[in-house]
Design a protein around this motif. Structure first.
Motif, PDB file in Angstrom:
ATOM      1  N   GLN A 213      -4.378   8.397  -5.706  1.00 22.94           N
ATOM      2  CA  GLN A 213      -3.109   8.141  -6.396  1.00 22.94           C
ATOM      3  C   GLN A 213      -3.356   7.783  -7.867  1.00 22.94           C
ATOM      4  O   GLN A 213      -2.618   8.212  -8.756  1.00 22.94           O
ATOM      5  N   GLY A 214      -4.405   6.986  -8.109  1.00 18.76           N
ATOM      6  CA  GLY A 214      -4.743   6.651  -9.484  1.00 18.76           C
ATOM      7  C   GLY A 214      -5.137   7.880 -10.287  1.00 18.76           C
ATOM      8  O   GLY A 214      -4.780   8.012 -11.463  1.00 18.76           O
TER       9      GLY A 214
ATOM     10  N   LEU B 146      -8.237   4.042   3.076  1.00 16.92           N
ATOM     11  CA  LEU B 146      -7.333   3.295   2.199  1.00 16.92           C
ATOM     12  C   LEU B 146      -7.795   3.368   0.753  1.00 16.92           C
ATOM     13  O   LEU B 146      -6.996   3.602  -0.165  1.00 16.92           O
ATOM     14  N   VAL B 147      -9.089   3.180   0.545  1.00 13.89           N
ATOM     15  CA  VAL B 147      -9.644   3.256  -0.809  1.00 13.89           C
ATOM     16  C   VAL B 147      -9.518   4.670  -1.359  1.00 13.89           C
ATOM     17  O   VAL B 147      -9.195   4.875  -2.540  1.00 13.89           O
TER      18      VAL B 147
ATOM     19  N   VAL C  80       0.841  -1.211   0.000  1.00  9.23           N
ATOM     20  CA  VAL C  80       0.000   0.000   0.000  1.00  9.23           C
ATOM     21  C   VAL C  80       0.868   1.249   0.000  1.00  9.23           C
ATOM     22  O   VAL C  80       0.576   2.223  -0.704  1.00  9.23           O
TER      23      VAL C  80
ATOM     24  N   TRP D  36      -1.748   9.349   3.046  1.00  9.88           N
ATOM     25  CA  TRP D  36      -0.607   8.448   3.030  1.00  9.88           C
ATOM     26  C   TRP D  36      -0.549   7.543   4.262  1.00  9.88           C
ATOM     27  O   TRP D  36      -0.268   6.351   4.153  1.00  9.88           O
TER      28      TRP D  36
ATOM     29  N   ALA E 151       2.175   1.736  -3.439  1.00 13.74           N
ATOM     30  CA  ALA E 151       1.118   2.252  -4.301  1.00 13.74           C
ATOM     31  C   ALA E 151       0.813   3.711  -4.010  1.00 13.74           C
ATOM     32  O   ALA E 151       0.360   4.450  -4.895  1.00 13.74           O
ATOM     33  N   SER E 152       1.074   4.147  -2.783  1.00 10.56           N
ATOM     34  CA  SER E 152       0.825   5.539  -2.406  1.00 10.56           C
ATOM     35  C   SER E 152       1.789   6.499  -3.091  1.00 10.56           C
ATOM     36  O   SER E 152       1.585   7.718  -3.046  1.00 10.56           O
TER      37      SER E 152
ATOM     38  N   TRP F 173     -11.406   0.264   5.615  1.00 11.90           N
ATOM     39  CA  TRP F 173     -11.028   0.409   4.212  1.00 11.90           C
ATOM     40  C   TRP F 173     -11.320   1.796   3.635  1.00 11.90           C
ATOM     41  O   TRP F 173     -10.851   2.117   2.547  1.00 11.90           O
TER      42      TRP F 173
ATOM     43  N   ASN G 263      -7.238   6.827  -0.601  1.00 12.53           N
ATOM     44  CA  ASN G 263      -5.828   7.047  -0.922  1.00 12.53           C
ATOM     45  C   ASN G 263      -5.468   6.439  -2.275  1.00 12.53           C
ATOM     46  O   ASN G 263      -4.879   7.103  -3.134  1.00 12.53           O
ATOM     47  N   LEU G 264      -5.829   5.177  -2.476  1.00 11.69           N
ATOM     48  CA  LEU G 264      -5.490   4.507  -3.731  1.00 11.69           C
ATOM     49  C   LEU G 264      -6.204   5.145  -4.916  1.00 11.69           C
ATOM     50  O   LEU G 264      -5.629   5.281  -6.001  1.00 11.69           O
TER      51      LEU G 264
ATOM     52  N   PHE H  85      -2.432   3.746   5.856  1.00 13.46           N
ATOM     53  CA  PHE H  85      -2.041   2.337   5.891  1.00 13.46           C
ATOM     54  C   PHE H  85      -2.157   1.773   7.304  1.00 13.46           C
ATOM     55  O   PHE H  85      -2.253   0.561   7.486  1.00 13.46           O
TER      56      PHE H  85
END
Length: 304
Positions: free
Chosen positions: A282-283, A275-276, A202, A259, A205-206, A272, A278-279, A262
């Motif tokens: 980043q995407g 976390l979701v 994670v 960030w 991925a961040s 979650w 964040n991802l 995690f």
């Protein structure tokens, strides 16, 4: 051409003789990526960055060991200072992995990624090798993808270097055993180790948003040093802005805002939500700055 990024001409010629153009392109793409990996991880600068990242868990572990050698807790008394999870290290060395990632993520890891990403295109341009990399059938898009894939690989390797170094130091200086989650429940060491791996993934991925930002900045200049400095400067600026309370309305859109989410992987059950976010963020940054880098690089004059 002597540069390692140029794939084996004989290999390509053999495929050309078969008339399979798609196979030629596949070999060029894989060859570029493989060569970029080799060039990047053989540079002394890259090795120095990885060495600094590996040293952070050592310093944290030794500092905690010295401070608690008289039986006191971290921070002296009941107050736990420093990065998240640091108060738990003396009870379980696995927490050094979480602490090291929490300590390096705000600055050291993104700085290292920013240096590699910022130099990816600008460094080639300043060295005069960019025009030679763009011979057919490599193309600008495939070269840009190879550069970005190499930077993302560095994100993963850099994160794993921190995690593995912390795990080794934790095993050497502190006991291992069952892991107490943030929620107060206990999980087995094997599951704790699995969560540590998931946290490392994670964290890696961040950093993909930072990688895309650095790649975009690298297409704007022909100076590798300027691109690296600009990328790191932007990282520091965003980190500062993310700490100003008056900007709370826009802070959730900063790539660094989630960030440290995690840590939610150490809850039972796992939270979650952030976390979701964040991802997903980043995407979004990867798509935005990746597209901007592609548009800029496609129009870039490489003959100057």
């Amino acid at each position: 051409m002597s540069r390692a990024e140029v794939v084996d001409v004989t290999e390509v010629s053999d495929v050309r003789e078969s008339g399979d153009v798609r196979e030629v392109r596949r070999i060029w793409t894989f060859g570029l990526f493989r060569s970029e990996l080799g060039i990047t991880f053989r540079r002394w600068r890259t090795l120095a960055l990885l060495g600094v990242l590996a040293a952070v868990p050592i310093l944290v572990g030794v500092a905690v060991k010295i401070e608690t050698s008289d039986g006191s807790t971290v921070g002296g008394g009941g107050e736990a200072g420093g990065p998240a999870f640091i108060a738990q290290i003396t009870n379980n060395g696995l927490f050094l992995v979480f602490t090291a990632l929490a300590a390096t993520l705000p600055f050291f890891l993104p700085m290292a990624v920013g240096v590699v990403a910022g130099d990816s295109i600008a460094g080639e341009s300043s060295a005069g090798t960019l025009r030679y990399l763009l011979v057919a059938p490599a193309g600008r898009t495939r070269l840009l993808l190879a550069k970005y894939a190499t930077t993302m690989t560095f994100c993963l390797v850099a994160t794993l270097v921190v995690a593995v170094s912390a795990l080794a130091v934790g095993a050497l200086l502190f006991p291992f055993g069952e892991v107490t989650t943030i929620s107060g429940t206990r999980i087995g060491f094997g599951e704790g180790l699995l969560r540590a791996l998931l946290i490392a993934l994670v964290v890696a991925a961040s950093l993909i948003g930072v990688a895309a930002l650095g790649l975009f900045v690298s297409t704007l200049t022909s100076s590798g040093i300027a691109a690296m400095a600009t990328t790191v400067g932007l990282l520091i600026t965003i980190q500062i802005l993310d700490q100003i309370p008056q900007l709370h309305a826009i802070q959730p859109y900063f790539f660094s805002h989630y960030w440290l989410s995690f840590a939610d992987l150490m809850r039972e059950p796992v939270y979650w939500d952030e976390l979701v976010k964040n991802l997903g963020l980043q995407g979004l940054y990867a798509a935005l700055f990746g597209s901007a880098a592609w548009a800029r690089f496609g129009a870039k004059d490489i003959t100057a």
